[in-house]
Design a protein around this motif. Structure first.
Motif, mmCIF file in Angstrom:
data_model
loop_
_atom_site.group_PDB
_atom_site.id
_atom_site.type_symbol
_atom_site.label_atom_id
_atom_site.label_comp_id
_atom_site.label_asym_id
_atom_site.label_seq_id
_atom_site.Cartn_x
_atom_site.Cartn_y
_atom_site.Cartn_z
ATOM 1 N N GLU A 55 0.830 -1.203 0.000
ATOM 2 C CA GLU A 55 0.000 0.000 0.000
ATOM 3 C C GLU A 55 0.864 1.253 0.000
ATOM 4 N N ARG A 59 0.021 3.674 -2.897
ATOM 5 C CA ARG A 59 -0.746 4.865 -2.505
ATOM 6 C C ARG A 59 0.128 6.050 -2.152
ATOM 7 N N ASP A 200 -6.768 2.614 8.930
ATOM 8 C CA ASP A 200 -8.219 2.582 8.674
ATOM 9 C C ASP A 200 -8.880 3.892 9.093
ATOM 10 N N SER A 203 -7.847 6.519 6.473
ATOM 11 C CA SER A 203 -8.406 6.273 5.149
ATOM 12 C C SER A 203 -9.915 6.466 5.103
ATOM 13 N N ARG A 204 -10.609 6.150 6.215
ATOM 14 C CA ARG A 204 -12.067 6.268 6.238
ATOM 15 C C ARG A 204 -12.538 7.671 6.645
ATOM 16 N N SER A 301 -7.145 -3.388 1.617
ATOM 17 C CA SER A 301 -7.058 -1.923 1.614
ATOM 18 C C SER A 301 -7.779 -1.288 0.428
ATOM 19 N N ASP A 305 -11.325 -1.768 2.152
ATOM 20 C CA ASP A 305 -10.962 -0.596 2.966
ATOM 21 C C ASP A 305 -11.035 -0.945 4.450
ATOM 22 N N ARG A 307 -8.175 -2.674 6.806
ATOM 23 C CA ARG A 307 -6.864 -3.304 6.962
ATOM 24 C C ARG A 307 -6.814 -4.231 8.174
ATOM 25 N N PRO A 369 -14.546 1.393 -1.984
ATOM 26 C CA PRO A 369 -14.201 2.375 -0.938
ATOM 27 C C PRO A 369 -14.164 3.800 -1.466
ATOM 28 N N GLN A 465 -8.173 3.348 -4.473
ATOM 29 C CA GLN A 465 -9.381 2.737 -3.926
ATOM 30 C C GLN A 465 -10.564 2.830 -4.876
#
Length: 539
Positions: A55, A59, A200, A203-204, A301, A305, A307, A369, A465
């Motif tokens: 990742e 990313r 997480d 990312s969220r 991921s 989404d 991990r 995601p 994503q």
């Protein structure tokens, strides 16, 4: 006399029912050393290899997958030469602190510097400067730093093999120590779980504007850098603690008799050439490396989404895994070491192949995601996938203790087998021959994986994503069916491992006699030197 002994070792091992009684060793490892070994085992998998993390590459560093594949091939070539040079140098080390303890100190200084350099790469190459992830300068610097970072891993692996193999001369005490170390060690799981939780959360976090998305990516970059540098430093400190409280007790007979002349590189290679158990281990790990790398990290991921997916499905297995250490002895009585090695390493692979077909079942659509595409497969639904992976993990954890202990004990047997056949120990060369081929094949396998993922249309950077549905199908295929099918081939060399119970008894009985005689000779030599100094002082 030495020649005659070696020739005798070429004769077939006696096959009558009378087995030689293994020598009775005095238990020598203190509680402090046992505690240090637990800390050392905790440190072994603790360092977070930021330059290898998928990742981070996709990313944060934002390297095109095709370029990653090309770079991995170059890294494999560089690793061959760097690891060979390091293993040759280690075999010649003779210090008052031992052969492997200085390596842990070297790792604790060298590895953090390499991690800092790798963590700084995204600072210099950001998306606005390289939106397609195809900048050649970024690729070249990543390849160079990967080679130097992989050298740190080799340094750590050689020190690991040497310290554990030489901490005691008693094979039963050694097996007991390895079992305790694996059972009580913290390992990398808590740190990985914490890292995945933080990732997480970041990312969220809602990111609707360009500024919010930029802040999100900066937070991810800092998270990767912090864990990459911090875990390397922590692992190195634990390794130094173990080196400070432990002793290297197993000194090869040849090293006792001729400390001033360690085996040459040619002698080490020629001696290992006839070591069939080592050959089987090398072939096994090479075949495991040939397989394409599973894409579980990318799947959790980029598709789910989540991990911490592994943490959630691993809750029942976390209860079973510590219990599995309690019946290793019973399993060894029911199964041979070879069969237990095969079963413990391969029991879960057929289940993962079945999980692939479950994941491909059509279902109602699920948003990606990134919110742009809909996935119509079961693999995109978190609840059902946690359930089936939970079953897989419980079966795998039933043999978890054996899977952690038996490979280490087999490796130590191989080192002792080489001393039995050839008269000297080659821990660093064994570590190199075990680690380098599997690492090289693993890098090549990873390169093949990257090319396949690029062919599937995998997206890096801002679209990480937002994978198209066909690409998501490819990620799932590379997570389950293809890598596990290839991995089953790795069981073939395991069946040709040839140290049975009788051979093992003969080997340790004769090694014990040789080591005892050599140590007695060394004590007599030390007394003679002391007497000479006393006479010189008197005169």
């Amino acid at each position: 006399m030495a020649k005659q002994t070696l020739q005798e070792k070429e004769q077939p091992v006696q096959t009558n029912d009378e087995q030689p009684e293994p020598p009775k060793f005095r238990r020598t490892v203190s509680f402090k050393e046992t505690f240090g070994l637990v800390a050392f085992e905790s440190a072994r998998d603790m360092p977070f290899r930021i330059g290898n993390h998928q990742e981070w590459l996709d990313r944060t560093l934002r390297l095109n997958r095709a370029l990653q594949g090309t770079g991995n091939i170059v890294v494999a070539i560089g690793d061959i030469f760097s690891d060979l040079i390091l293993a040759t140098a280690v075999e010649k080390i003779r210090t008052r602190w031992g052969k492997f303890r200085p390596l842990l100190l070297a790792f604790s200084i060298y590895a953090p510097l390499m991690s800092v350099a790798m963590a700084m790469l995204p600072v210099f190459f950001w998306e606005a400067y390289d939106p397609g992830g195809t900048l050649l300068t970024k690729l070249v610097l990543w390849v160079i730093l990967r080679i130097f970072n992989d050298l740190a891993d080799t340094l750590w692996n050689i020190a690991t093999i040497g310290m554990i193999a030489n901490i005691t001369a008693d094979p039963e005490e050694r097996l007991s120590l390895i079992t305790k170390a694996r059972f009580f060690s913290v390992g990398s799981s808590p740190i990985n779980t914490l890292r995945d939780f933080v990732a997480d959360v970041i990312s969220r976090r809602p990111a609707y504007t360009t500024a919010q998305r930029m802040a999100q990516e900066v937070s991810m970059r800092r998270m990767f850098a912090g864990f990459g540098i911090g875990t390397v430093i922590l692992g190195g400190l634990l390794g130094i603690y173990f080196a400070s409280v432990s002793k290297e007790r197993v000194i090869g007979v040849a090293n006792i008799q001729k400390q001033e002349k360690p085996p040459t590189f040619r002698e080490s290679l020629s001696a290992l050439k006839g070591n069939r158990p080592l050959l089987m281990i090398v072939l096994h790990e090479m075949l495991e490396g040939v397989r394409v790398n599973d894409q579980m990290g990318t799947y959790t991921s980029a598709i789910l989404d989540l991990r911490n997916f592994g943490t959630l499905y691993g809750i029942p297995g976390a209860i079973i895994s510590p219990i599995s250490y309690s019946y290793i002895g019973k399993l060894r009585r029911v199964m041979s070491t070879k069969v237990l090695w095969v079963v413990s390493r391969s029991i879960g692979r057929p289940i993962l192949i079945l999980i692939y077909f479950f994941g491909m079942i059509p279902t109602r659509g699920t948003y990606s995601p990134g919110g742009q595409y809909r996935y119509y497969r079961m693999y995109a639904r978190i609840g059902p996938m946690i359930a089936v992976y939970m079953v897989y993990d419980m079966v795998r954890m039933t043999f978890w203790g054996a899977a952690q202990v038996i490979p280490d004990e087999i490796r130590n047997e191989v080192i002792d087998y080489g001393e039995w056949k050839n008269g000297f120990r080659s821990e660093a060369m064994v570590g190199m021959l075990r680690g380098v081929p599997s690492k090289i094949m693993g890098i090549i396998g990873r390169a093949v994986t990257d090319f396949i993922m690029h062919w599937f249309g995998f997206r890096v950077g801002a679209d990480f994503q937002n994978q198209p549905p066909d690409t998501a199908d490819g990620i799932w295929l590379m997570t389950t069916l293809i890598p596990q099918s290839f991995a089953l081939l790795a069981t073939i060399p395991q069946f040709f491992y040839n140290i049975g119970k009788k051979e093992r008894a003969v080997m340790y009985a004769e090694l014990g006699e040789r080591r005892h005689a050599a140590l007695q000779a060394q004590k007599e030599y030390a007394r003679e030197i002391e007497e000479q100094f006393e006479q010189r002082d008197d005169s």
